[in-house]
Design an enzyme around this catalytic site. Sequence first.
Site, PDB file in Angstrom:
ATOM      1  N   GLY A  21      49.905  73.519  66.352  1.00 52.48           N
ATOM      2  CA  GLY A  21      50.501  72.249  66.803  1.00 52.48           C
ATOM      3  C   GLY A  21      49.623  71.559  67.275  1.00 52.48           C
ATOM      4  O   GLY A  21      49.250  71.311  68.692  1.00 52.48           O
ATOM      5  N   SER A  70      48.599  67.947  65.577  1.00 49.66           N
ATOM      6  CA  SER A  70      48.929  66.666  65.089  1.00 49.66           C
ATOM      7  C   SER A  70      50.061  66.017  65.618  1.00 49.66           C
ATOM      8  O   SER A  70      51.065  66.802  65.789  1.00 49.66           O
ATOM      9  CB  SER A  70      49.051  66.439  63.474  1.00 49.66           C
ATOM     10  OG  SER A  70      48.057  66.982  63.038  1.00 49.66           O
ATOM     11  N   GLU A 130      38.702  76.805  60.425  1.00 47.08           N
ATOM     12  CA  GLU A 130      39.812  76.737  59.468  1.00 47.08           C
ATOM     13  C   GLU A 130      39.046  76.731  58.009  1.00 47.08           C
ATOM     14  O   GLU A 130      39.662  77.262  57.090  1.00 47.08           O
ATOM     15  CB  GLU A 130      40.298  75.053  59.483  1.00 47.08           C
ATOM     16  CG  GLU A 130      41.336  74.935  58.930  1.00 47.08           C
ATOM     17  CD  GLU A 130      41.819  73.434  59.093  1.00 47.08           C
ATOM     18  OE1 GLU A 130      41.349  72.811  59.915  1.00 47.08           O
ATOM     19  OE2 GLU A 130      43.187  73.124  58.364  1.00 47.08           O
ATOM     20  N   GLU A 168      38.426  59.392  54.978  1.00 47.70           N
ATOM     21  CA  GLU A 168      37.669  58.492  55.796  1.00 47.70           C
ATOM     22  C   GLU A 168      36.906  59.036  56.844  1.00 47.70           C
ATOM     23  O   GLU A 168      35.919  58.758  57.136  1.00 47.70           O
ATOM     24  CB  GLU A 168      38.702  57.711  55.878  1.00 47.70           C
ATOM     25  CG  GLU A 168      39.384  56.913  54.946  1.00 47.70           C
ATOM     26  CD  GLU A 168      40.494  57.528  54.186  1.00 47.70           C
ATOM     27  OE1 GLU A 168      40.623  58.566  54.776  1.00 47.70           O
ATOM     28  OE2 GLU A 168      41.070  56.744  53.270  1.00 47.70           O
TER      29      GLU A 168
HETATM   30  C1  LIG Z   1      49.934  69.184  53.918  1.00 43.12           C
HETATM   31  C2  LIG Z   1      49.733  68.960  55.168  1.00 43.12           C
HETATM   32  C3  LIG Z   1      50.017  70.117  56.152  1.00 43.12           C
HETATM   33  C4  LIG Z   1      49.333  69.798  57.413  1.00 43.12           C
HETATM   34  N1  LIG Z   1      49.521  70.756  58.363  1.00 43.12           N
HETATM   35  C5  LIG Z   1      49.418  70.690  59.566  1.00 43.12           C
HETATM   36  C6  LIG Z   1      49.577  71.741  60.729  1.00 43.12           C
HETATM   37  O1  LIG Z   1      49.957  72.806  60.341  1.00 43.12           O
HETATM   38  N2  LIG Z   1      49.176  71.412  61.940  1.00 43.12           N
HETATM   39  C7  LIG Z   1      48.874  70.200  62.376  1.00 43.12           C
HETATM   40  O2  LIG Z   1      48.646  70.104  63.634  1.00 43.12           O
HETATM   41  N3  LIG Z   1      48.662  69.344  61.325  1.00 43.12           N
HETATM   42  C8  LIG Z   1      48.847  69.377  60.014  1.00 43.12           C
HETATM   43  N4  LIG Z   1      48.708  68.445  59.352  1.00 43.12           N
HETATM   44  C9  LIG Z   1      48.251  67.239  60.081  1.00 43.12           C
HETATM   45  C10 LIG Z   1      47.060  66.723  59.610  1.00 43.12           C
HETATM   46  O3  LIG Z   1      45.966  67.231  60.224  1.00 43.12           O
HETATM   47  C11 LIG Z   1      46.934  64.904  59.606  1.00 43.12           C
HETATM   48  O4  LIG Z   1      47.738  64.556  58.674  1.00 43.12           O
HETATM   49  C12 LIG Z   1      45.373  64.536  59.625  1.00 43.12           C
HETATM   50  O5  LIG Z   1      44.667  64.889  60.604  1.00 43.12           O
HETATM   51  C13 LIG Z   1      45.480  62.925  59.198  1.00 43.12           C
HETATM   52  O6  LIG Z   1      46.053  62.531  60.454  1.00 43.12           O
HETATM   53  P1  LIG Z   1      47.411  61.359  60.269  1.00 43.12           P
HETATM   54  O7  LIG Z   1      48.310  62.079  59.198  1.00 43.12           O
HETATM   55  O8  LIG Z   1      47.927  61.052  61.769  1.00 43.12           O
HETATM   56  O9  LIG Z   1      46.754  60.151  59.741  1.00 43.12           O
HETATM   57  P2  LIG Z   1      46.026  58.871  60.659  1.00 43.12           P
HETATM   58  O10 LIG Z   1      45.059  59.494  61.512  1.00 43.12           O
HETATM   59  O11 LIG Z   1      47.103  57.899  61.265  1.00 43.12           O
HETATM   60  O12 LIG Z   1      45.060  58.144  59.485  1.00 43.12           O
HETATM   61  C14 LIG Z   1      45.704  57.321  58.406  1.00 43.12           C
HETATM   62  C15 LIG Z   1      44.568  56.750  57.476  1.00 43.12           C
HETATM   63  O13 LIG Z   1      43.686  56.137  58.361  1.00 43.12           O
HETATM   64  C16 LIG Z   1      42.397  56.717  58.233  1.00 43.12           C
HETATM   65  N5  LIG Z   1      41.655  56.631  59.704  1.00 43.12           N
HETATM   66  C17 LIG Z   1      42.089  57.059  60.921  1.00 43.12           C
HETATM   67  N6  LIG Z   1      40.977  56.854  61.837  1.00 43.12           N
HETATM   68  C18 LIG Z   1      40.036  56.352  60.773  1.00 43.12           C
HETATM   69  C19 LIG Z   1      38.677  55.966  61.353  1.00 43.12           C
HETATM   70  N7  LIG Z   1      38.303  56.311  62.678  1.00 43.12           N
HETATM   71  N8  LIG Z   1      37.896  55.344  60.245  1.00 43.12           N
HETATM   72  C20 LIG Z   1      38.305  55.278  59.124  1.00 43.12           C
HETATM   73  N9  LIG Z   1      39.407  55.700  58.877  1.00 43.12           N
HETATM   74  C21 LIG Z   1      40.580  56.300  59.821  1.00 43.12           C
HETATM   75  C22 LIG Z   1      42.712  58.155  57.895  1.00 43.12           C
HETATM   76  O14 LIG Z   1      41.600  58.600  57.350  1.00 43.12           O
HETATM   77  C23 LIG Z   1      43.816  58.121  56.773  1.00 43.12           C
HETATM   78  O15 LIG Z   1      43.468  57.495  55.663  1.00 43.12           O
HETATM   79  C24 LIG Z   1      48.991  68.514  58.007  1.00 43.12           C
HETATM   80  C25 LIG Z   1      48.901  67.523  57.009  1.00 43.12           C
HETATM   81  C26 LIG Z   1      49.255  67.719  55.853  1.00 43.12           C
HETATM   82  C27 LIG Z   1      49.108  66.329  54.888  1.00 43.12           C
END
Ligand SMILES: Cc1cc2nc3c(=O)[nH]c(=O)nc-3n(C[C@H](O)[C@H](O)[C@H](O)COP(=O)(O)OP(=O)(O)OC[C@H]3O[C@@H](n4cnc5c(N)ncnc54)[C@H](O)[C@@H]3O)c2cc1C
Length: 410
Positions: A135, A137, A252, A392
């Site tokens: 937990g 994200s 991880e 990114e």
């Molecule tokens: C299949 C899958 C399984 C997952 N399982 C888990 C889980 O079990 N537990 C858990 O906690 N999470 C999980 N996640 C979440 C995952 O860790 C996040 O999706 C990931 O960290 C990206 O965060 P976000 O989706 O909030 O995107 P955001 O952080 O909102 O990013 C959106 C876009 O903006 C870009 N971006 C953001 N900040 C910057 C920056 N400073 N510079 C340049 N670009 C930037 C990102 O690279 C991305 O392209 C999972 C995700 C997926 C897809």
Amino acid sequence: MTSERAASPYPDSAEEFRQRVQEFLSAQLPAGWNGLGSIPTEEQVVFIDAWRATLHRNNLLAVSWPESYGGAGLTPLDQLVLAEEFTKAGVPQGGLNDNFSIQMLGSTLLKFGTEDQKQYYLPRILSKDDVWCQGFSEPEAGSDLAGVRTRAHRDGDEWVIEGQKTWTSYGHLATHIFVLCRTDPDAVRHRGLSLLLVKIDQPGVTLRPLKTLTGEEEFNEVFFDGARCAVESIVGEVNDGWRMAMTLLGFERGEAAATLPMKFGQDLERLVQLAIRYDKAGDDTVRQRLARSAEGVEQMRSMGMRAVSQWVNGHEIGAESSIHKLFWSEWLQETTELAMDIMGIDGIIPTGDGLQGMSFPAAEAGTPNTSGAWADYFLRARAATIYAGSSEIQRNIIGERILGLPKDAR
Ligand SMILES: Cc1cc2nc3c(=O)[nH]c(=O)nc-3n(C[C@H](O)[C@H](O)[C@H](O)COP(=O)(O)OP(=O)(O)OC[C@H]3O[C@@H](n4cnc5c(N)ncnc54)[C@H](O)[C@@H]3O)c2cc1C
């Protein structure tokens, strides 16, 4: 010493262990076993459960954990050898949640847990009394974990948790969730976080499934509305959760640096067969793209060996792991795109068995060479550049920490 052993980069003790693992595999796997991907999807879950129980009975789930916590007391190199042999045989190293339970939380507890926590949680993880999910994200905090808003405050001997997590993979299969939450709302961002160990089955925790692009319910939203855990259910000190989270995320990857290139090598073999079947093996562009894929597998193998030798010698892989993450996730997307291009119209009218959830993040050995399997794999690969750190973010880390470029404006 056999000539095969002389050619191995591993010491004799590791090669002897490899032999034991191979004997175990041939004694335990059904005759004619061809990899998890070769059995029907609905049988895979049953197989994984039974296989995990076999590993537990034979003390092969966490071979490098100390014996006092239920491990086998072997070395990280033995653990790597086991992972390699299991990958070659197309069998998983544990159950669907063990990446969270064993690799991430278990390793973090071994490093930072109190003696009581280690004695209590580690054997329960192995026996599957406790099954964990992650937990971290939240809707507004994925890449920017320091922006976590789920709060926890003290109420007597307990922490009380309020907030929401999202993308919680296999949360519906878990009994517990490790939650990164804000315990000091006044501290600057990452300074006020703590890592809590929380039971899922209690009032105040609600899971809601999210559907993936492939139509499955693999991950969830998790809502905390007054959920509780004991004050001792904290990993590390209060407000030291950032350090715990970074350590946990470092675990991880682990031996995946060595095993992923093996899986990708198997994918590539299937892809070459696909090109031949579709009469595209003579096409110049396809040949170039296949060559690029083959080159990528070799690069990943070399990078993996380097990372793994650092890891087994007790060094942290550090920022370099961002190069691997970036490389393999983009390789996977390119290669599955190539499969779709080779199949043409068949790719959008998939037939035959798919992968359906059991092959995360790479296809399993024995997966059929059907358009269903490749189309499923292609869709799954879209997420590879997001989870475990987006591309990114990996590029930022490589720029700032490896190349020493000025910090990105945030
Ligand atoms: C299949 C899958 C399984 C997952 N399982 C888990 C889980 O079990 N537990 C858990 O906690 N999470 C999980 N996640 C979440 C995952 O860790 C996040 O999706 C990931 O960290 C990206 O965060 P976000 O989706 O909030 O995107 P955001 O952080 O909102 O990013 C959106 C876009 O903006 C870009 N971006 C953001 N900040 C910057 C920056 N400073 N510079 C340049 N670009 C930037 C990102 O690279 C991305 O392209 C999972 C995700 C997926 C897809």
